[in-house]
Design a protein around this motif. Sequence first.
Motif, short mmCIF file in Angstrom:
data_model
loop_
_atom_site.label_atom_id
_atom_site.label_comp_id
_atom_site.label_asym_id
_atom_site.label_seq_id
_atom_site.Cartn_x
_atom_site.Cartn_y
_atom_site.Cartn_z
N PRO A 190 9.65 -49.18 42.59
CA PRO A 190 9.63 -51.26 42.11
C PRO A 190 10.54 -52.22 41.74
N VAL A 191 11.63 -51.15 41.48
CA VAL A 191 12.95 -51.89 41.28
C VAL A 191 13.97 -52.25 42.15
N LYS A 192 13.69 -52.44 43.41
CA LYS A 192 14.04 -52.76 44.44
C LYS A 192 13.49 -54.48 44.57
N ALA A 193 12.51 -54.30 44.47
CA ALA A 193 12.00 -55.72 44.93
C ALA A 193 11.65 -56.47 42.82
N MET A 194 13.31 -56.55 42.54
CA MET A 194 13.44 -57.58 41.26
C MET A 194 13.14 -59.07 41.51
N GLU A 195 13.64 -59.54 42.94
CA GLU A 195 12.54 -60.89 43.61
C GLU A 195 12.03 -61.29 43.08
N THR A 196 10.52 -60.50 43.29
CA THR A 196 9.38 -60.49 43.19
C THR A 196 9.38 -60.72 41.41
N VAL A 197 9.68 -59.89 41.13
CA VAL A 197 9.53 -59.70 39.46
C VAL A 197 10.08 -61.13 39.06
N GLN A 198 11.27 -61.32 39.24
CA GLN A 198 12.00 -62.48 38.98
C GLN A 198 10.59 -64.09 39.05
N HIS A 199 10.36 -63.88 40.54
CA HIS A 199 9.09 -64.87 40.60
C HIS A 199 7.70 -65.22 40.10
N LEU A 200 7.38 -63.92 39.40
CA LEU A 200 6.26 -63.60 38.69
C LEU A 200 6.22 -63.92 37.57
N ARG A 201 7.82 -63.51 36.35
CA ARG A 201 8.00 -63.82 35.56
C ARG A 201 7.35 -64.81 35.80
N LYS A 202 8.18 -66.07 36.17
CA LYS A 202 8.14 -67.51 35.29
C LYS A 202 6.90 -68.22 36.21
N ALA A 203 5.93 -67.22 36.84
CA ALA A 203 4.09 -67.86 37.40
C ALA A 203 3.71 -67.54 35.92
N ILE A 204 4.14 -66.06 35.16
CA ILE A 204 3.38 -66.46 34.10
C ILE A 204 3.62 -66.88 33.06
N ASN A 205 4.90 -67.74 33.32
CA ASN A 205 5.10 -68.81 32.01
C ASN A 205 4.56 -70.20 31.95
N THR A 206 4.26 -70.14 33.80
CA THR A 206 4.28 -72.10 34.20
C THR A 206 2.75 -72.31 34.95
N TYR A 207 2.06 -71.02 35.58
CA TYR A 207 1.04 -71.15 36.67
C TYR A 207 0.09 -71.63 36.13
N LYS A 208 -0.71 -70.31 35.25
CA LYS A 208 -2.33 -70.82 34.49
C LYS A 208 -2.85 -70.55 34.98
N ARG A 209 -3.20 -70.14 36.62
CA ARG A 209 -3.98 -69.82 37.24
C ARG A 209 -4.44 -68.41 37.54
#
Length: 450
Positions: free
Chosen positions: A294-313
């Motif tokens: 999973p460390v090879k997919a850090m771009e997805t992790v970064q997008h999820l980190r932002k979504a956790i703080n902003t998406y709320k759905r």
Amino acid sequence: MSMLVRRSLSSSLASPSSISISKAIAAATLQKRGLATVSDKPFTITTPPPAPYAHNVTTKPPKAALKLKSGEVFHGTSFGANIPVSGEIVFTTSLVGYPESMTDPSYRGQILVFTQPLIGNYGVPGLFKDQYGLLKYFESDRIQCEAIVVNDYATRYSHWTAVESLGEWCARHGVPAITGVDTRAIVHILRDQGSTLSKLVIGDDAVNENFNKIPYTDPNTRNLVSEVSTAVPVSYNPYGDIKIAVIDCGVKHNILRSLVKRGAAVTVLPWNFDFNRISDQFDGIFISNGPGNPVKAMETVQHLRKAINTYKRPMFGICMGNLLMGMAAGLDVRKLRFGNRAHNVPALNLLNGKCQITSQNHGYALVDDKFPPSWRKFYVNVNDGSNEGIIHKTLPYKSVQFHPEAKGGPEDTEFLFDEFIDRIRSEKVQREGTKFFVPETIDQQTTRVA
């Protein structure tokens, strides 16, 4: 009068003619149904009936040899593609579902050992699709594993959906396969020392144990998620009442089916697409399963980190999705000794204390010794204590390491899809209100022709 006496008297009172008539009627009924009947006459077959499903047993299969990086060598025969390969060798204890396992993108780059002794007995089905355009019998459109290792390959298969043998399917996809090896011994080695790399060679190289033509290849050094993810967005069931974005890290077709059959409109997005830019167009986000580190997919992790703080759905992840969600929340990951790949793994729900039997296929797990303040453990593996899920304390985010969609395996946790979909619909109603369809009415008096 006892039952035995009554039966004896009724038998003695029956006339020979009635007995012969009864036999004739029974024989005629069986023949109509196409069933076998008993006959006193000897019956022999001079030539066997044609069997289009039979493997060509007159062709002697080439030799094959498997070598583990730890030094052990196993000899057998080939029944797939005659090419050498290398990869991480892993084992699954699943009893059924070899077409689904072999097409699961999570097995990308791995040499798969089946502990079930007999493999191939029901052949391989065709590429049939369901009403949603998803494959009915496979989890992707190709074999994903590098090779397979079995104890006893069934050269003759029989199943109403089968169109070819397992060997023919492997050969057509360029996937080597070896049979006649002691898979129990291989599993003991992997269980005791952990997963390792291996090579599989065919023909003279196998006879001479010449493994030097190819190097040991570790698939976990590659970004396997990028290899199996879609390159462009793909939509399924576009007229669904709720819209879900699926982050494709190697999504199984039955996961997509589990969403669309519950009425969702699904848009499959590439693994590294920044869905935050268009997240307001979706009522929920799903993060799929996938192969490798999973460390090879850090771009997805970064997008999820932002979504956790902003998406709320609502957001929901499975397998690789659990790992990426956990990393986005602040947890680390670790490689398991030999992974969990089976259809009978008990997972304990820490919210209600219920234990469910799950289908699993993963080699990594979250390190959950310390949790971020807003998160908590959701599921734990009863066998080894590893993490099986996380859940946010206040927001509608959760993920599991196992596979609720099964395919194959038990469906004990399929209700998690229901909870995800129900939560999405509930929150959509709260945001937008309930929409009713009011049919247009026309005054009959105004439509009369004078």
